[in-house]
Design a protein around this motif. Structure first.
Motif, PDB file in Angstrom:
ATOM      1  N   LYS A   9       0.713  -1.162   0.094  1.00 38.17           N
ATOM      2  CA  LYS A   9      -0.107   0.245   0.012  1.00 38.17           C
ATOM      3  C   LYS A   9       0.940   1.221  -0.061  1.00 38.17           C
ATOM      4  N   TYR A  10       1.062   2.227  -0.882  1.00 38.52           N
ATOM      5  CA  TYR A  10       1.832   3.074  -1.274  1.00 38.52           C
ATOM      6  C   TYR A  10       1.245   4.301  -0.357  1.00 38.52           C
ATOM      7  N   VAL A  11       2.202   5.280  -0.027  1.00 46.02           N
ATOM      8  CA  VAL A  11       1.641   6.506   0.574  1.00 46.02           C
ATOM      9  C   VAL A  11       2.270   7.396  -0.264  1.00 46.02           C
ATOM     10  N   SER A  12       2.051   8.761  -0.051  1.00 41.15           N
ATOM     11  CA  SER A  12       2.401   9.782  -0.942  1.00 41.15           C
ATOM     12  C   SER A  12       3.952  10.010  -0.627  1.00 41.15           C
ATOM     13  N   GLY A  13       5.036  10.427  -1.452  1.00 37.55           N
ATOM     14  CA  GLY A  13       6.413  10.622  -1.327  1.00 37.55           C
ATOM     15  C   GLY A  13       6.489  11.458   0.138  1.00 37.55           C
ATOM     16  N   THR A  14       5.749  12.328   0.290  1.00 32.10           N
ATOM     17  CA  THR A  14       6.063  13.268   1.439  1.00 32.10           C
ATOM     18  C   THR A  14       5.730  12.371   2.613  1.00 32.10           C
ATOM     19  N   ILE A  15       4.697  11.713   2.875  1.00 33.25           N
ATOM     20  CA  ILE A  15       4.276  11.003   3.871  1.00 33.25           C
ATOM     21  C   ILE A  15       5.404   9.756   4.275  1.00 33.25           C
ATOM     22  N   TYR A  16       5.937   9.292   2.910  1.00 33.63           N
ATOM     23  CA  TYR A  16       6.979   8.309   3.201  1.00 33.63           C
ATOM     24  C   TYR A  16       8.121   9.044   3.760  1.00 33.63           C
ATOM     25  N   SER A  17       8.702  10.280   3.554  1.00 30.69           N
ATOM     26  CA  SER A  17       9.835  11.113   4.074  1.00 30.69           C
ATOM     27  C   SER A  17       9.463  11.388   5.411  1.00 30.69           C
ATOM     28  N   TYR A  18       8.293  11.649   5.820  1.00 31.82           N
ATOM     29  CA  TYR A  18       7.923  11.903   7.249  1.00 31.82           C
ATOM     30  C   TYR A  18       8.326  10.618   8.101  1.00 31.82           C
ATOM     31  N   SER A  19       8.171   9.560   7.690  1.00 29.92           N
ATOM     32  CA  SER A  19       8.300   8.352   8.317  1.00 29.92           C
ATOM     33  C   SER A  19       9.964   8.155   9.131  1.00 29.92           C
ATOM     34  N   PHE A  20      10.729   8.831   8.334  1.00 34.02           N
ATOM     35  CA  PHE A  20      12.177   9.136   8.963  1.00 34.02           C
ATOM     36  C   PHE A  20      12.237  10.079   9.934  1.00 34.02           C
ATOM     37  N   LEU A  21      11.313  10.750  10.259  1.00 32.00           N
ATOM     38  CA  LEU A  21      11.263  11.889  11.067  1.00 32.00           C
ATOM     39  C   LEU A  21      10.464  11.659  12.431  1.00 32.00           C
TER      40      LEU A  21
END
Ligand code: SF4
Length: 169
Positions: A9-21
């Motif tokens: 299940k893909y999420v937007s690139g922005t949300i994906y980046s937030y997962s590192f923060l």
């Protein structure tokens, strides 16, 4: 562990980046508590994104979720406003390459551009990256399905976050 790309299940690139923060930021952003539009920092980023390389880009929407900018010669570009966001941008590009690869694109690579400092870096996707991205997506999925909002992280980065008021005031 997910083995079949179709199960992802893909999420937007922005949300994906937030997962590192911050897991909380992932949750808030996904559930569309969007204070992002009010953040000046985000606006500056968008301005650079919308005005640079304007004539060369092709927009690509995957699964109605992930919006990828594709430029000439099968290169996915991510444009950032400062060096501070370098690692985040690289993670995001690898994520885009991963999705494109799962959609049958071969021979693609990424490029990070920071126009302000005339910086360019080539980004490639390794097998190890692919395994890490699958694990990250599984972790993100668990965060998003949770009924409880993850706790605030109390980090320095919170001061610049668009959700600061929501988390602390
Ligand atoms: S303010 Fe801090 S805790 Fe709240 S969403 Fe942003 S980074 Fe996460």
């Amino acid at each position: 562990m997910i083995n079949d790309a179709k199960e992802l299940k893909y999420v937007s690139g922005t949300i994906y980046s937030y997962s590192f923060l911050c897991d909380r930021k992932v949750w808030l952003s996904y559930h569309n508590l969007s204070m992002e539009q009010e953040s000046e920092l985000v606006e500056i980023g968008k301005f650079i994104d919308e005005t640079t390389y304007k004539n060369e880009r092709h927009n690509f929407l995957i699964d109605n979720t992930v919006n990828i900018d594709f430029l000439k010669k099968n290169i996915v570009h991510e444009i950032k406003k400062s060096n501070k966001q370098k690692q985040m941008a690289i993670n995001q590009i690898k994520y885009y390459l991963f999705i494109l690869k799962n959609h049958g694109f071969e021979d693609i690579k990424g490029e990070l551009n920071i126009p302000k400092s005339k910086y360019t870096e080539e980004v490639i996707l390794t097998e190890e990256d692919m395994e890490n991205i699958k694990s990250n997506l599984e972790r993100i999925d668990k965060i998003l399905k949770s009924k409880n909002i993850p706790e605030p992280i109390n980090e320095k980065s919170c001061f610049k976050c668009a959700y600061y008021e929501l988390c602390y005031i």
